[in-house]
Scaffold this active site. Sequence first.
Site, PDB file in Angstrom:
ATOM      1  N   LYS A  12       0.979  -1.081  -0.129  1.00  0.00           N
ATOM      2  CA  LYS A  12       0.157  -0.025  -0.014  1.00  0.00           C
ATOM      3  C   LYS A  12       0.996   1.038  -0.087  1.00  0.00           C
ATOM      4  O   LYS A  12       2.138   1.329   0.288  1.00  0.00           O
ATOM      5  CB  LYS A  12      -0.944  -0.008   1.334  1.00  0.00           C
ATOM      6  N   ASP A 139      -2.342  -1.346  10.260  1.00  0.00           N
ATOM      7  CA  ASP A 139      -2.590  -1.412   8.852  1.00  0.00           C
ATOM      8  C   ASP A 139      -3.342  -2.718   8.239  1.00  0.00           C
ATOM      9  O   ASP A 139      -3.626  -2.858   6.682  1.00  0.00           O
ATOM     10  CB  ASP A 139      -1.258  -1.295   8.190  1.00  0.00           C
TER      11      ASP A 139
END
Length: 298
Positions: A12, A139
Site C-alpha cells: 500500500k 494497517d
Amino acid sequence: MSRRLVISAPAKINLGLNVLGRRPDGYHDLETVMQQISLSDTLLIEPLTQANEWVFSCTDPDLEGNDNLVCRAASLLRSLTTKSLPGVKITLYKNIPTQAGLGGGSSDAAATLLGLNRFWQLSLKKDVLLQLAARLGSDVPFCLRGGTALARGRGEILQQLPPLPFFWVVLALAPASSISTAKAYGLIDPGSFGKPSVHELIEAINEGNKAKVIAWPAAGQTNTFEKVIMKHYSRLNNFRSVLQNLLLRPALSGSGPTFFILSEDYSRARSIAYAVEDNGGRAFLSWTEVKNKEWCHV
Ligand code: C5P
C-alpha cells in the site's frame, strides 16, 4: 486434504496521512488515504501430512521466526478453534521492501488470514477477519480490504472510497534505509499534529478528478511524518532533494522511508524509475490496484 493455495499480498501507499494526536493507549489517531498497489509478496500454502503442525519459511531468512506477522496471524486463527486442523507449510516470497512504509508485513498477515481461513475451511466472515486483522496491526484491516480507503482511528476504522483512477506508481527508496514505525511516531513534534488535512484529496477521489489527485502532492506536504523524518534522517532528506532537483514531487508513504511519484504516462513513469536508479536509489515501477487480493488453487 486441502489443496495448495497461492495468495498475493499487495503493498500500500499512503496518498495522504494526517496524524491527529497521541492517544492514552500509546497509539496515534490518524486520517489517512490508503491505496493498494501492484507490488506484491506471494504466499504459498501447502498441506503437511502431520495435523496441527505448521512450518514457515521465507525467501528472506532474516524474516523467518515465530514473530513474523504470518506466524502471528496463523496462531491467532489457530487459537479460535479446538478442533484438529490440517498441517500446513507456508512459504513467503518477499518482494516488498521491509520497514519501508509500504505495509508489506501487514499485507502478509492479511493474506495469511484469508488463505488459512480458506485452507482450514474455517468459514469466518469478512467482518470477523477484519476484527482479527486489527489485533495484528493497525494497517492489517486495510490490507485485508484493499482498494482505496480512508482509514481513521489508529488505522483500523475504514471507509471505502471510490477506486482511484489508474496511475503508474514509481516507488523510490534511498539505499539501505529502513525506519521503525514506532520510532517515527515517537519523533513527531506535537505542533505538527493535524497537518496536512486530507480533505481536498478525498474530494478529488470522490469526484474521480485525476488532475486534482495528481496535483495534490505537488501542492506541498502530504504526510505529517515528512517534516520530522526529513529533520532526523539527513540521508533521506538529501535523497529527496536529489529527486526534487529532477523536478519531481516525491511524497512519503507511511512513516517512510519510501517516496512515491504518481504518473499517468508509462514512458514518464519508466524515465522517473531510471532517474531514481541513476541517482543511487532503488526504484519499483508499480500501479494502483482496484481489486482486493484473490487466492487461487495450484
Ligand atoms: O499497529 P502496529 O503494530 O503496526 O504499530 C506499530 C507501532 O507504531 C505501535 O506500537 C505504535 O508505537 C505506533 N503506532 C501509533 N499509532 C498508530 C499506529 C501505530 O503510535 N496509529
